[in-house]
Design an enzyme around this catalytic site. Sequence first.
Site, PDB file in Angstrom:
ATOM      1  CD  GLU A   1      -1.913  -2.369   1.293  1.00 47.96           C
ATOM      2  OE1 GLU A   1      -0.794  -2.686   1.780  1.00 47.96           O
ATOM      3  OE2 GLU A   1      -2.797  -3.206   1.057  1.00 47.96           O
TER       4      GLU A   1
ATOM      5  CG  HIS B   1     -10.997  -7.050   6.777  1.00 48.38           C
ATOM      6  ND1 HIS B   1     -11.154  -8.262   6.166  1.00 48.38           N
ATOM      7  CD2 HIS B   1      -9.702  -6.740   6.619  1.00 48.38           C
ATOM      8  CE1 HIS B   1     -10.000  -8.677   5.672  1.00 48.38           C
ATOM      9  NE2 HIS B   1      -9.106  -7.755   5.941  1.00 48.38           N
TER      10      HIS B   1
END
Lengths: 327, 342
Positions: free
Chosen positions: B67, B136
Amino acid sequence: MAELAHDTLREMQLRMLRIRAFDERASKMVKRGHIPGTVHTSIGQEAQVVGATMALGAGDYMSGNHRSHGHPIGKGSPLGPLMAELAGKATGVCKGKGGSLHLADFAVGSLGESGIVGSSIPIANGAALSSKVLNNGKVALAFFGDGAANQGVLYESMNMAGVWDLPMIFLCENNQYALSTPAHTVTSGVISQRAAGFGMPGIRVEEGQDVLAVYDAVSEAVARARAGDGPTLVEVMTYRYNEHSEGLRLGTDYRDAGEREAWLKKDPIILFRHYLASQGFSDDELDGLQATALAEVDAAVAFSDASPYPDLSVAFDDLYTDKESAA
Amino acid sequence: MTVMSYLGAIGAAQREAMDADERVIIIGEDVEANVYGTTGGGKSRSDKGDFLQRYGKNRIRNTPISEEGIVGAAAGAAMTGLRPIVDLSYSSFLYMAMDQFVNQVAKNRYMFGGQASMPVVFRSAMFYGLNTGAHHSDRPYPMFMNVPGLKIIAPATPSDAKGLLRSAVDSDDPILSFEACLLWSAKEDVDENEFWIPLGVARTAREGTDVTVVAISSSVPEAVAAAEELAQEGVSVEVIDPRTLVPLDRDAILRSVAKTGRLVVAEPAHRTCGAAAEISALVAEEIFDSLKAPIIRVTAPDMQIPFSPSLEKQMYPTKATIAAAIRRVVDLPALQPVAAAV
């Protein structure tokens, strides 16, 4: 070694002298309070900076780090707006918003310095991605130090550059210290050898004070990148003469005894002067380069001194493209 | 008009943007296989409209799971002529790239004196309410509201998702789009032609005169449902969806609360320093004299999202908790004990 024209050799020495004169003056200005904050000088690393920047083409991109005055200078940026930026003036290359840690001159492909170690590496990688997608033949180079070589983002970026064959050069300026920490005490193995894990060439320039050695190694990497053959990691062994930043008074305890003196004996500017003399440059011409660099720095300081500080009314400019979004 | 889902509308906007400008590229994990349904026309690769077939590997790029490297590369690409759309899949993954968001993406235009343009969109899904556990389920948009230089959208309807994304891609400022998975399957009539919804303009989801509910992301349909319920009891509720959190449409919020005199703010993020806190402070600072009742925030509590469905479903604003808050500001008796999350 490539045969270089007289003018190219002359320009190499002039750019190294510019960097030396610029940073020596900046150091004095910090100590006298004429530059706010501090600066990180490239004094001692001029061969590595100029060898790399002159191997790039005018349209090529680069990103820098905290020790980055030399990078735009090496790429051909005029000194006045750089000095004015260090002084926080409205005429600075970043309008006084960036300062020493954030010089950038997009006109010469300098996409900016980063005060966060390693943080600008993916920026250059993205510029290389642009070149690849737009197929415009440009290459990109990321300057980073031995300290940044232990940041994870370097390896994320090397992997992406490798898998996408990006026209990218990862240039590690190994000046052997992360502030006071000797690189070998925090770095496992040899930095340049890490390239093998990403399937790209890794080159170590041991004679990093020799501008031509750096120029040749980086030129080869640039040629590979431009030919579509992907990225290269180049590690250049060099040495910073001054403290990590001007105003620090750590002494020399963290360096080996006699180490600095040994490096001073292979000063890049003196070494190259000897080489140029052997190539037929006259003393007058070589002295003239020195005088030119000093005069340019004098003019840059005069430009900065004569420039106003930014008005408070522009404080919010460039936060967003529109003024309305700035709360 | 065509019926589109929220995800389908995002896909349509991405296709329009890719068609309109060759500098637009899409990079991210699993974008080539259209795993999340926004880079293709249908379920399988061979379906009409598949982005990889349509635009090729040069402009549709799977990335490694990196990322920080992805976000930084997108920033560098945006600074040098591309207009990337970055699919970061889950919003929780944004933390991996925090340095790049805060120090490069947000700051480069300003600290380089306007030399850098940053036309890049970072899309991510807030995967809350679906029993995916604490890693998440984040709704991290308020953290990024605290980073000057970023613009933030949180569309709550398919039309807004399509129109705001087009504006985001065309913007030269960096934009983060937070998309709630709970809204993915929401469907409505959407203009199949190109259209742009300007950033910083709120939408009045429902008009009313007694109470203003400012609702964000998946709290918008819950707030509308609560408003409909209260309408049966004679309470007229106006629901304002800011749609864009940075820049925030302050005028629309202030105008509505000045009219109604009562404010409830509902959002799925944590309570402390959330968007609801910012909106509440704005109203209290600017039009305190218009208020007839204390402002009430309906948010997720300041705690981790638990896995078990019996625990998780209590965490976010619902029709019931928003309705309970509305009852409090209009002095109606509570129907049941107010949930802890209110």
